[in-house]
Design a protein around this motif. Sequence first.
Motif, PDB file in Angstrom:
ATOM      1  N   PHE A 204      42.499  32.922  47.348  1.00 54.52           N
ATOM      2  CA  PHE A 204      42.498  33.748  46.142  1.00 54.52           C
ATOM      3  C   PHE A 204      43.572  34.849  46.172  1.00 54.52           C
ATOM      4  O   PHE A 204      43.772  35.533  45.186  1.00 54.52           O
ATOM      5  CB  PHE A 204      41.128  34.412  45.962  1.00 54.52           C
ATOM      6  CG  PHE A 204      39.985  33.454  46.030  1.00 54.52           C
ATOM      7  CD1 PHE A 204      39.659  32.650  44.946  1.00 54.52           C
ATOM      8  CD2 PHE A 204      39.236  33.317  47.192  1.00 54.52           C
ATOM      9  CE1 PHE A 204      38.614  31.750  45.001  1.00 54.52           C
ATOM     10  CE2 PHE A 204      38.180  32.418  47.256  1.00 54.52           C
ATOM     11  CZ  PHE A 204      37.876  31.627  46.170  1.00 54.52           C
ATOM     12  N   LYS A 205      44.258  35.006  47.277  1.00 56.79           N
ATOM     13  CA  LYS A 205      45.141  36.155  47.471  1.00 56.79           C
ATOM     14  C   LYS A 205      46.522  35.974  46.853  1.00 56.79           C
ATOM     15  O   LYS A 205      46.942  34.857  46.537  1.00 56.79           O
ATOM     16  CB  LYS A 205      45.282  36.451  48.968  1.00 56.79           C
ATOM     17  CG  LYS A 205      46.133  35.420  49.714  1.00 56.79           C
ATOM     18  CD  LYS A 205      46.162  35.681  51.213  1.00 56.79           C
ATOM     19  CE  LYS A 205      46.866  36.943  51.590  1.00 56.79           C
ATOM     20  NZ  LYS A 205      48.311  36.903  51.264  1.00 56.79           N
ATOM     21  N   GLU A 206      47.223  37.106  46.722  1.00 57.58           N
ATOM     22  CA  GLU A 206      48.631  37.103  46.387  1.00 57.58           C
ATOM     23  C   GLU A 206      49.436  37.128  47.686  1.00 57.58           C
ATOM     24  O   GLU A 206      48.896  37.434  48.751  1.00 57.58           O
ATOM     25  CB  GLU A 206      48.983  38.338  45.535  1.00 57.58           C
ATOM     26  CG  GLU A 206      48.381  38.302  44.147  1.00 57.58           C
ATOM     27  CD  GLU A 206      48.887  39.451  43.280  1.00 57.58           C
ATOM     28  OE1 GLU A 206      49.779  40.208  43.726  1.00 57.58           O
ATOM     29  OE2 GLU A 206      48.389  39.580  42.148  1.00 57.58           O
TER      30      GLU A 206
ATOM     31  N   ARG B 158      51.449  36.967  41.288  1.00 56.39           N
ATOM     32  CA  ARG B 158      50.861  35.643  41.075  1.00 56.39           C
ATOM     33  C   ARG B 158      50.245  35.191  42.384  1.00 56.39           C
ATOM     34  O   ARG B 158      50.486  35.778  43.440  1.00 56.39           O
ATOM     35  CB  ARG B 158      51.914  34.642  40.584  1.00 56.39           C
ATOM     36  CG  ARG B 158      53.144  34.604  41.445  1.00 56.39           C
ATOM     37  CD  ARG B 158      54.257  33.756  40.858  1.00 56.39           C
ATOM     38  NE  ARG B 158      54.000  32.343  41.016  1.00 56.39           N
ATOM     39  CZ  ARG B 158      54.955  31.409  40.945  1.00 56.39           C
ATOM     40  NH1 ARG B 158      56.206  31.764  40.711  1.00 56.39           N
ATOM     41  NH2 ARG B 158      54.663  30.141  41.093  1.00 56.39           N
ATOM     42  N   SER B 159      49.442  34.154  42.339  1.00 56.70           N
ATOM     43  CA  SER B 159      48.725  33.733  43.534  1.00 56.70           C
ATOM     44  C   SER B 159      49.655  33.088  44.557  1.00 56.70           C
ATOM     45  O   SER B 159      50.678  32.499  44.204  1.00 56.70           O
ATOM     46  CB  SER B 159      47.610  32.749  43.179  1.00 56.70           C
ATOM     47  OG  SER B 159      48.147  31.489  42.830  1.00 56.70           O
TER      48      SER B 159
ATOM     49  N   GLN C 135      43.529  25.415  40.269  1.00 58.28           N
ATOM     50  CA  GLN C 135      44.865  25.916  40.586  1.00 58.28           C
ATOM     51  C   GLN C 135      45.883  24.790  40.728  1.00 58.28           C
ATOM     52  O   GLN C 135      47.082  25.039  40.759  1.00 58.28           O
ATOM     53  CB  GLN C 135      44.828  26.731  41.884  1.00 58.28           C
ATOM     54  CG  GLN C 135      43.952  27.959  41.826  1.00 58.28           C
ATOM     55  CD  GLN C 135      44.281  28.849  40.639  1.00 58.28           C
ATOM     56  OE1 GLN C 135      45.385  29.350  40.508  1.00 58.28           O
ATOM     57  NE2 GLN C 135      43.301  29.035  39.762  1.00 58.28           N
TER      58      GLN C 135
END
Length: 273
Positions: A166-168, A177-178, A211
């Motif tokens: 879930f992180k950038e 953005r991811s 995603q």
Amino acid sequence: MAGKIKAQGSLAVVQLHHAGFRAPRELIGDMPVAPSPSEKFGARGLSHGEVQSLIEDFIRGAERAKQAGFDGIEIHGAHNYVICQFLSAEFNRRTDEYGGSLKNRSKVLFDIISGIRKRCGAEFLIGVRLSPERHGILLEEAVGTAKALFAAQEIDFLDISAWNVFKEPVEAAFQGRSLLSYFCELDRGEIRLGAAGKVYSPEDVYYCFEQGLDFALLGRAAMLHHNYPHLLRDNASFMPKRTPVSREHLLAEGLSEQFLEYIASMWPDFISG
């Protein structure tokens, strides 16, 4: 290749890795090795011949896995194991064909892949695990390695060890953005793309698919439920257990006593009692 993965259903894949300078001297009884000498880790640099022997060792490991009945292997090129060390300009300061440009630093990985494909055949599954950042890896170069793997079309799947799906990105220049988006947007051809990192609930799994990933990898959640995919398939409301859980539960899920000791040292709050 993608059709091959889908058609075979349940698969047995073993992971191949070499610790490099991560191997404690007191455990291996000798000085650990690395692409280049490392005073920080007390490691000596591999000679040119030893690099070629390293490549051969990975290929022979895959051959043994095939002979043992495995459907394929995953080459561990993440987490600062030796292939990750070769990919990193921080740890790989060689001046031969295995150092310098990213293409040269990734030569060990690509030579291993080509050797396994040649000697284990087209139907043998080959996967690669990469770190997208940290461990001396820059995101731009991790994406470059992924692009090269997709272009070569010699592997069947790529596994991004994101630590947190879930992180950038860590690097400020790529934030907004991811982290996963940088890999999901690539043209992957027939190669399947997956990621691991804090994938726990069914909602987390669905997020990965939304995603653009082809599959999600389970770590701690799979320790809690060895048959997690079947439980979710049979019950849309399935929710995995929360830690801490008892030793008895983990033993019943197929974990060994030795692995429980490792878990207790890594994550003290994982096991109750």
